[in-house]
Motif scaffolding. Structure first.
Motif, PDB file in Angstrom:
ATOM      1  N   UNK A  65     -15.028  10.185  25.662  1.00  0.00           N
ATOM      2  CA  UNK A  65     -15.433  10.246  27.066  1.00  0.00           C
ATOM      3  C   UNK A  65     -16.143  11.558  27.389  1.00  0.00           C
ATOM      4  N   UNK A  66     -16.901  11.597  28.492  1.00  0.00           N
ATOM      5  CA  UNK A  66     -17.575  12.824  28.908  1.00  0.00           C
ATOM      6  C   UNK A  66     -16.579  13.850  29.437  1.00  0.00           C
ATOM      7  N   UNK A  67     -17.088  14.992  29.871  1.00  0.00           N
ATOM      8  CA  UNK A  67     -16.205  16.051  30.350  1.00  0.00           C
ATOM      9  C   UNK A  67     -15.300  15.572  31.473  1.00  0.00           C
ATOM     10  N   UNK A  68     -15.840  14.755  32.369  1.00  0.00           N
ATOM     11  CA  UNK A  68     -15.046  14.244  33.475  1.00  0.00           C
ATOM     12  C   UNK A  68     -15.532  12.850  33.845  1.00  0.00           C
ATOM     13  N   UNK A  69     -14.594  11.946  34.038  1.00  0.00           N
ATOM     14  CA  UNK A  69     -14.901  10.601  34.490  1.00  0.00           C
ATOM     15  C   UNK A  69     -14.283  10.386  35.867  1.00  0.00           C
ATOM     16  N   UNK A  70     -15.073   9.808  36.764  1.00  0.00           N
ATOM     17  CA  UNK A  70     -14.604   9.464  38.103  1.00  0.00           C
ATOM     18  C   UNK A  70     -14.520   7.941  38.184  1.00  0.00           C
ATOM     19  N   UNK A  71     -13.335   7.416  38.436  1.00  0.00           N
ATOM     20  CA  UNK A  71     -13.123   5.974  38.547  1.00  0.00           C
ATOM     21  C   UNK A  71     -12.603   5.683  39.946  1.00  0.00           C
ATOM     22  N   UNK A  72     -13.246   4.751  40.637  1.00  0.00           N
ATOM     23  CA  UNK A  72     -12.815   4.400  41.987  1.00  0.00           C
ATOM     24  C   UNK A  72     -12.598   2.897  42.086  1.00  0.00           C
ATOM     25  N   UNK A  73     -11.449   2.511  42.583  1.00  0.00           N
ATOM     26  CA  UNK A  73     -11.133   1.095  42.784  1.00  0.00           C
ATOM     27  C   UNK A  73     -11.567   0.692  44.192  1.00  0.00           C
ATOM     28  N   UNK A  74     -12.400  -0.332  44.282  1.00  0.00           N
ATOM     29  CA  UNK A  74     -12.859  -0.800  45.589  1.00  0.00           C
ATOM     30  C   UNK A  74     -12.118  -2.047  46.048  1.00  0.00           C
ATOM     31  N   UNK A  75     -12.006  -3.043  45.174  1.00  0.00           N
ATOM     32  CA  UNK A  75     -11.308  -4.287  45.512  1.00  0.00           C
ATOM     33  C   UNK A  75     -10.601  -4.810  44.270  1.00  0.00           C
ATOM     34  N   UNK A  76      -9.469  -5.445  44.485  1.00  0.00           N
ATOM     35  CA  UNK A  76      -8.774  -6.087  43.386  1.00  0.00           C
ATOM     36  C   UNK A  76      -7.927  -5.133  42.577  1.00  0.00           C
ATOM     37  N   UNK A  77      -7.115  -5.680  41.646  1.00  0.00           N
ATOM     38  CA  UNK A  77      -6.199  -4.847  40.862  1.00  0.00           C
ATOM     39  C   UNK A  77      -6.923  -4.069  39.767  1.00  0.00           C
ATOM     40  N   UNK A  78      -6.412  -2.863  39.485  1.00  0.00           N
ATOM     41  CA  UNK A  78      -6.952  -2.045  38.397  1.00  0.00           C
ATOM     42  C   UNK A  78      -5.881  -1.063  37.953  1.00  0.00           C
ATOM     43  N   UNK A  79      -6.036  -0.563  36.734  1.00  0.00           N
ATOM     44  CA  UNK A  79      -5.131   0.467  36.228  1.00  0.00           C
ATOM     45  C   UNK A  79      -5.881   1.321  35.217  1.00  0.00           C
ATOM     46  N   UNK A  80      -5.368   2.524  34.981  1.00  0.00           N
ATOM     47  CA  UNK A  80      -5.951   3.421  33.990  1.00  0.00           C
ATOM     48  C   UNK A  80      -4.824   3.937  33.101  1.00  0.00           C
ATOM     49  N   UNK A  81      -5.113   4.011  31.792  1.00  0.00           N
ATOM     50  CA  UNK A  81      -4.091   4.439  30.824  1.00  0.00           C
ATOM     51  C   UNK A  81      -4.719   5.366  29.805  1.00  0.00           C
ATOM     52  N   UNK A  82      -4.077   6.508  29.562  1.00  0.00           N
ATOM     53  CA  UNK A  82      -4.536   7.465  28.560  1.00  0.00           C
ATOM     54  C   UNK A  82      -3.909   7.108  27.216  1.00  0.00           C
ATOM     55  N   UNK A  83      -4.737   6.806  26.241  1.00  0.00           N
ATOM     56  CA  UNK A  83      -4.212   6.370  24.943  1.00  0.00           C
ATOM     57  C   UNK A  83      -3.602   7.514  24.153  1.00  0.00           C
ATOM     58  N   UNK A  84      -4.049   8.747  24.415  1.00  0.00           N
ATOM     59  CA  UNK A  84      -3.503   9.899  23.691  1.00  0.00           C
ATOM     60  C   UNK A  84      -2.221  10.415  24.352  1.00  0.00           C
TER      61      UNK A  84
END
Length: 314
Positions: free
Chosen positions: A34-53
């Motif tokens: 991944x790049x230095x920084x990622x911005x993730x925004x949830x607008x509608x519906x279900x979502x999740x984020x998980x760090x594999x490390x």
């Protein structure tokens, strides 16, 4: 200029990219390198984020309007409709590798917008940042591997505008997108840094401490000034002894030690990005003696200014 604004300006974000996903569950994407920084925004519906490390952290759900900031140093991460959906595709260096036959749809729904666009779809914004130099490292040091900021009225409006602009293709579109993504990032950083439970380095948290915060702003605004603790104390309306103790307690280091650390950040980027001599860089960050500057720089960075320039220069 306030301290956070100054830091963002000096970090000089580059190579920003923003895309929109409109995909009906189940869907899941893994991101490698991944790049230095990622911005993730949830607008509608279900979502999740998980760090594999960081498997012990577990998946973090994203509600509508939430913004997740993922540091590149956190390593690989997964975006999905929910924690139970295994990765279907792997994104590495802009290339998509299919891991599951029922993979996320690649259909283009418009400029920078992908998915199936079917009813019940999750809508997600994904922005990527590259930061340059020691100021960029300093900025990223404000964040844990993953920071999730709950949706707010102001940020939600900015996200809706960014989503609308992402799907357009008009003259100057990249400039508009970059500035809107910057706005979302600043809103998220500001919200994160002002949370009472945020795990921050001492100095950002100390910005809200009376007298101490003002002193930090003075030091960052005029790093080349020949500050003394007595002058700083007078400027913020405290006695020298009381101010020095309060600053050290809040920031974790004395005022002039904090000033030296900030000067070394500025000096590292000047050595990297300009052709100014070591003596000139020393003067720009408040040292009249190039030898004293070189000693302080090597103590902070592990290299002399000349060696740093050879190794890290543009």
């Amino acid at each position: 200029m306030d301290v956070l604004s100054d830091l963002l300006h000096r970090a000089r974000a580059r190579h920003t990219r923003v895309h929109q996903l409109i995909q009906r569950p189940p869907w899941s994407m893994a991101f490698a390198e991944p790049p230095a920084l990622t911005v993730v925004a949830a607008l509608d519906g279900p979502a999740s984020v998980r760090l594999l490390e960081h498997p012990s952290a577990g998946p973090v759900p994203l509600a509508s309007g939430d913004i997740a900031l993922v540091r590149g140093s956190a390593g690989r991460y997964v975006l999905a409709d929910g924690p139970g959906t295994a990765p279907q595709v792997l994104i590495r260096d802009g290339t998509k590798q299919v891991l599951d036959a029922g993979a996320v749809s690649e259909r283009s729904l418009g400029p920078r917008t992908y998915g199936d666009g079917l009813p019940g779809a999750t809508t997600l914004l994904h922005g990527a940042y590259g930061f340059r130099g020691a100021a960029g490292e300093h900025l990223l040091g404000l964040l844990p591997p993953l920071a999730v900021v709950p949706g707010r009225e102001g940020s939600t409006a900015a996200l809706r505008l960014l989503a609308a602009e992402t799907a357009r293709q008009e003259p100057g579109q990249e400039a508009v997108l970059n500035r809107l993504l910057d706005l979302v990032l600043v809103l998220a950083l500001r919200a994160w840094c002002t949370r009472p439970d945020a795990e921050l380095p001492s100095w950002p948290a100390a910005l809200g401490v009376p007298a101490v915060g003002e002193a930090i702003r003075l030091l960052h605004a005029e790093p080349a000034r020949r500050w003394t603790v007595a002058e700083l104390a007078a400027r913020v309306g405290r006695s020298r002894t009381v101010f020095a103790a309060q600053f050290t307690r809040a920031v974790g280091e004395p005022p002039l030690a904090h000033l030296t650390a900030w000067r070394m950040v500025l000096a590292a980027d000047l050595l990297r990005d300009t052709e100014a001599t070591v003596a000139a860089v020393a003067r720009q960050v408040g040292y009249r003696d190039a030898f004293a500057f070189s000693t302080a720089f090597k103590r902070a960075r592990g290299l002399t200014p000349s060696d740093w320039r050879v190794r890290h220069g543009s």
